[in-house]
Structures are given as structure tokens and as C-alpha cells.
Design an enzyme around this catalytic site. Structure first.
Site, PDB file in Angstrom:
ATOM      1  N   ASP A 102      -5.193 -10.515  12.288  1.00  0.00           N
ATOM      2  CA  ASP A 102      -5.593  -9.171  12.691  1.00  0.00           C
ATOM      3  C   ASP A 102      -4.819  -8.815  13.962  1.00  0.00           C
ATOM      4  O   ASP A 102      -5.180  -9.217  15.073  1.00  0.00           O
ATOM      5  CB  ASP A 102      -7.102  -9.128  12.952  1.00  0.00           C
ATOM      6  N   ILE A 103      -3.734  -8.082  13.789  1.00  0.00           N
ATOM      7  CA  ILE A 103      -2.831  -7.809  14.910  1.00  0.00           C
ATOM      8  C   ILE A 103      -3.523  -6.990  15.990  1.00  0.00           C
ATOM      9  O   ILE A 103      -3.435  -7.304  17.186  1.00  0.00           O
ATOM     10  CB  ILE A 103      -1.558  -7.091  14.419  1.00  0.00           C
TER      11      ILE A 103
ATOM     12  N   PHE B 280      -5.299   2.728  14.328  1.00  0.00           N
ATOM     13  CA  PHE B 280      -5.504   3.763  13.313  1.00  0.00           C
ATOM     14  C   PHE B 280      -6.596   3.313  12.347  1.00  0.00           C
ATOM     15  O   PHE B 280      -6.711   2.114  12.036  1.00  0.00           O
ATOM     16  CB  PHE B 280      -4.214   4.012  12.532  1.00  0.00           C
TER      17      PHE B 280
ATOM     18  N   LYS C  54     -14.861   0.599  14.251  1.00  0.00           N
ATOM     19  CA  LYS C  54     -13.592  -0.111  14.422  1.00  0.00           C
ATOM     20  C   LYS C  54     -13.203  -0.158  15.891  1.00  0.00           C
ATOM     21  O   LYS C  54     -12.698  -1.181  16.381  1.00  0.00           O
ATOM     22  CB  LYS C  54     -12.492   0.563  13.605  1.00  0.00           C
TER      23      LYS C  54
ATOM     24  N   LYS D  82      10.208 -16.292 -10.647  1.00  0.00           N
ATOM     25  CA  LYS D  82       9.438 -15.215 -11.243  1.00  0.00           C
ATOM     26  C   LYS D  82       8.334 -15.759 -12.142  1.00  0.00           C
ATOM     27  O   LYS D  82       8.579 -16.604 -13.002  1.00  0.00           O
ATOM     28  CB  LYS D  82      10.359 -14.301 -12.055  1.00  0.00           C
TER      29      LYS D  82
ATOM     30  N   ASP E  66      -4.179  -6.684   4.732  1.00  0.00           N
ATOM     31  CA  ASP E  66      -5.209  -7.596   5.238  1.00  0.00           C
ATOM     32  C   ASP E  66      -5.050  -9.000   4.665  1.00  0.00           C
ATOM     33  O   ASP E  66      -5.415  -9.983   5.317  1.00  0.00           O
ATOM     34  CB  ASP E  66      -6.602  -7.068   4.875  1.00  0.00           C
TER      35      ASP E  66
ATOM     36  N   ALA F   7       0.856   1.270  11.774  1.00  0.00           N
ATOM     37  CA  ALA F   7       1.226   0.645  10.501  1.00  0.00           C
ATOM     38  C   ALA F   7      -0.011   0.314   9.666  1.00  0.00           C
ATOM     39  O   ALA F   7      -1.081   0.030  10.198  1.00  0.00           O
ATOM     40  CB  ALA F   7       2.028  -0.634  10.754  1.00  0.00           C
TER      41      ALA F   7
ATOM     42  N   LYS G 193     -12.744  -3.875  17.344  1.00  0.00           N
ATOM     43  CA  LYS G 193     -11.407  -4.330  17.740  1.00  0.00           C
ATOM     44  C   LYS G 193     -11.254  -4.408  19.249  1.00  0.00           C
ATOM     45  O   LYS G 193     -10.474  -5.206  19.764  1.00  0.00           O
ATOM     46  CB  LYS G 193     -10.339  -3.386  17.178  1.00  0.00           C
TER      47      LYS G 193
ATOM     48  N   ASN H 174       0.852  -1.191   0.000  1.00  0.00           N
ATOM     49  CA  ASN H 174       0.000   0.000   0.000  1.00  0.00           C
ATOM     50  C   ASN H 174       0.887   1.240   0.000  1.00  0.00           C
ATOM     51  O   ASN H 174       2.110   1.147  -0.036  1.00  0.00           O
ATOM     52  CB  ASN H 174      -0.962  -0.016   1.190  1.00  0.00           C
TER      53      ASN H 174
END
Length: 401
Positions: free
Chosen positions: A304-305, A322, A336, A285, A275, A271, A340, A206
Site C-alpha cells: 500500500d504505497i 485519490f 480513506k 504462455k 491492489d 495512479a 491512510k 484497470n
């Protein structure tokens, strides 16, 4: 803040101008003082033009505003930084020999003193220099360790002046009014993206730059915390006083986080962790027209940390997540928070005109179980200071949270 900047006769003396500039940019007042040999490397005109103040280079000079100059300056300053400090100057300071302006000011000064050595590796490692540095530490001087690299003599080793940004950060840490706010607290912060390998040359990732997480590490370190920073693949310098662990994938980040989580008082998950990851990373390759072509990549979900941390939360621990959202920011952040089980969610808008990823600017809302408790906008360093302050307030109001 009033900054007294001492400069001695090292080739690194030119970097003192950059250090002075950082304080001036912050709105601080800077007065430079030099040893006679320093003037072989940097001129008074340069320093005076930069700071707007006369350079103190004569310990017998009188100043009508401050009386005896070395006493007046010693009382005036909030911090005395000596950068660079040569082996000769270090020896004189350690033994109280006041035969130059910098050494004279050192004996007269009662403000915090920060010293940054710079010299050849052999000189640095000599037992006499090490004894002198140990004496200064015992006398309460803060020493910022020199860096390793190519020296002026073309040797490679330890002895380079520490990065100017690190000296600046160390000075703020010594003088920050809230520098003891997190003293004794262990803070774990994650930053940056993760990379999930498809094959040896490709990966899923990302746009996270890691700048927000690194700014948070600086903010908490400046407030006295023992900070561990777990960083994905980013090209950012480690903040001064911060322990850094580099990882690549989500699983590596999870392993590092769980290895440190139990002994952390505060955990901030800044961070942008992927997902999903490829179910099977190719060993070679993937090429067009083969059975390993990239038309379809089977994905599997990463751990899911944040959720796992909240499920395993220790008594007294404070966990912050975050939420980077493209729409319905506060609604999604509140969802969230509940889903969480975190204590706080830092919500920021991304995408479209909100170019947060890679930017030095950010705008956030802090969401807890009571709703939005604060907002902040500006540089990521300024936003990080707001987050650190608000967490402290929450912990003060709810010490058993």
C-alpha cells in the site's frame, strides 16, 4: 493575454498557425509578425484569417491605433513568442541586428520572450549557433529546446521545432499569474494504471488512462514546481518541464516513489495502483488444457504505497491520495483519509454514467480533516488547476502541516 507571435523562414513555419489557434481557443489575442523569408512558407491571409489581426511584416509601417507599429506592438504584448526561429534569425537577435520585423520587435520588446529554434542538426550544433543561443539565454530569453526526429532534409537528429503543445505550455508557464506559487517546491505525482503480469502475454490492470495525473503535472509545472511524474503504462506525451519515470507494475511504482519521496515537498498519488498481483507469474504462455491453465490465479497483496508514505511522512510534507468510488463517495473518501493518514483525498465517482476513466472530463470533491473543502467539475486540466490552488491554500493556512 496579448500574444505576439514571430515567425521566421523555416519549413516549420506552418506550425505557427496551430500555435496561434491554441491561444485563440483560450481567448487570447494574437498578432503575428514575420520575417520576409517566412512568407515563403506561410501566407499573411492564413494568419490574418486565423487571428483576426493584420500581420506585421513591414517595420516601417504606421498604425493609427498604436503609432509606430513596432513600438506599439512591443508595448501591447504580454509575451513575445518566436517560433520557429532559424539559425539566421537567432544570430541577428543575439547581435542586435534589426533588419526585419521580428528582429526589430525583439529589440523593442520588454515582455517575456520565448524562442523555439528549428533547423538542421549540424546548424544547431555549430559553435556559432550555440554561442548565439547562450547569449540570448544570458539576455533573459527563454529557449525551448528543439526535438529529435526526422528533419525536412531527411536527416535524423535534434533540430525539429518543439511540439506546439509544449511551446504553448511554456508560454503559459512564463505568463501564468501564479507561476511562482510553487517555486522551489518539489512535487511528486503518480499517474495511470499498473500492470501485473500473469504470463508473458497477459496481465491484470484497470481502466485508468493517466490523464488526471498528467494534468496535475502540467498544473504544478506551470506554477513553478519541480515536478517528477511516475507514470504507469499510458500513451500520453510528457508535460513540458516535467521529469518522467515510466514503470509497469505496482512494485516498480513503489520503488520509484520511495526513491523520490524523501526529497519531495508534495506527493500526489493519482495512479490507480493494482491492489493485488499474481503470486507467481508464469514464464511461458498459459495454454488451455494444461496444468498452467487460467482457471484459478492465486493472488498476493501489493504494498500500500499511500499508507506507507503517510507512515514515513517527513516534517512539512503534504500527501494527497485519490479515491475512485462507485458508491457512497464522500463517506468512503473520509474513511480513506483517516485509514491512510493522508492530508487530502481527491474523491471522484467512477462506474455507471460517471465515465471518468479515459475521459477528458472529471468531477471531484476535495476532502480533508475539516470535511469537503472544495468541489470542481470540467476538463481534467481545469480540475487539476483547482486541486493545485486548494493545496496552496491549505499549505498557506497550515504552513507546518
Amino acid at each position: 493575454m496579448n500574444v505576439l507571435l514571430g515567425i521566421s523562414g523555416s519549413i516549420a513555419a506552418y506550425k505557427a498557425a496551430d500555435l496561434a489557434r491554441l491561444f485563440i481557443k483560450r481567448g487570447d489575442s494574437v498578432v503575428c509578425c514575420t520575417t520576409p523569408n517566412a512568407l515563403n512558407f506561410v501566407t499573411p491571409l492564413t494568419l490574418e484569417s486565423l487571428t483576426g489581426n493584420a500581420v506585421y511584416r513591414d517595420e516601417f509601417a504606421l498604425d493609427h491605433a498604436r503609432g509606430v507599429e513596432h513600438i506599439g506592438l512591443a508595448k501591447w504584448c504580454d509575451i513575445f513568442i518566436i517560433a520557429p526561429a532559424t539559425a539566421s534569425l537567432i544570430a541577428k537577435l543575439a547581435h542586435g541586428i534589426a533588419d526585419n520585423p521580428v528582429a526589430t520587435l525583439y529589440l523593442a520588446c520588454r515582455a517575456p520572450i520565448l524562442l523555439a529554434p528549428a533547423m538542421n542538426t549540424a546548424m544547431l550544433e555549430h559553435r556559432a549557433t550555440q554561442r548565439n543561443l547562450a547569449t540570448l539565454r544570458a539576455d533573459g530569453v527563454t529557449i525551448i529546446e528543439p526535438a529529435c526526429g526526422l528533419l525536412a532534409c531527411n536527416d535524423i537528429g535534434k533540430g525539429k521545432l518543439a511540439e506546439v503543445s509544449d511551446i504553448f505550455a511554456a508560454a503559459l508557464r512564463l505568463t501564468h499569474p501564479a507561476r511562482q506559487q510553487y517555486a522551489g517546491k518539489k512535487v511528486l505525482i503518480t499517474a495511470g494504471p499498473t500492470r501485473e503480469r500473469i504470463d508473458p502475454v497477459r496481465y491484470l490492470s484497470n481502466f485508468s488512462s493517466g490523464k488526471m495525473g498528467f494534468a496535475l503535472a502540467r498544473a504544478f509545472a506551470n506554477r513553478g514546481a519541480d515536478v517528477t511524474l511516475i507514470a504507469g503504462p499510458v500513451a500520453l506525451a510528457t508535460p513540458f518541464g516535467v521529469k518522467r519515470i515510466d514503470v509497469e507494475s505496482a512494485s516498480e511504482m513503489a520503488n520509484a516513489v520511495f526513491a523520490h519521496a524523501l526529497r519531495s515537498d508534495i506527493i500526489i498519488k493519482a495512479a490507480a495502483v493494482a491492489d493485488y498481483r499474481p503470486a507467481l507469474a508464469a514464464q511461458q504462455k498459459c495454454k488451455k488444457g494444461t496444468t498452467q491453465a487460467l482457471h484459478t490465479i492465486e493472488l498476493t497483496e501489493n504494498i500500500d504505497i499511500l499508507h506507507t508514505l503517510c507512515q514515513q511522512k517527513q516534517a512539512g510534507q503534504y500527501i494527497v491520495g485519490f479515491a475512485a468510488e462507485t458508491e457512497n463517495l464522500l463517506e468512503h473518501a473520509q474513511q480513506k483519509l483517516q485509514r491512510k493518514g493522508a492530508d487530502m483525498i481527491v474523491a471522484n465517482q467512477v462506474g455507471g454514467s460517471a465515465a471518468v476513466f479515459g475521459s477528458d472530463q472529471n468531477a471531484i470533491s476535495l476532502v480533508t480533516s475539516t470535511g469537503v473543502i472544495a468541489t470542481a467539475a470540467g476538463s481534467k486540466d481545469d480540475v487539476a488547476e483547482t486541486i493545485a490552488e486548494q493545496i496552496h491554500i491549505c499549505l498557506t493556512l497550515h504552513p507546518n502541516k
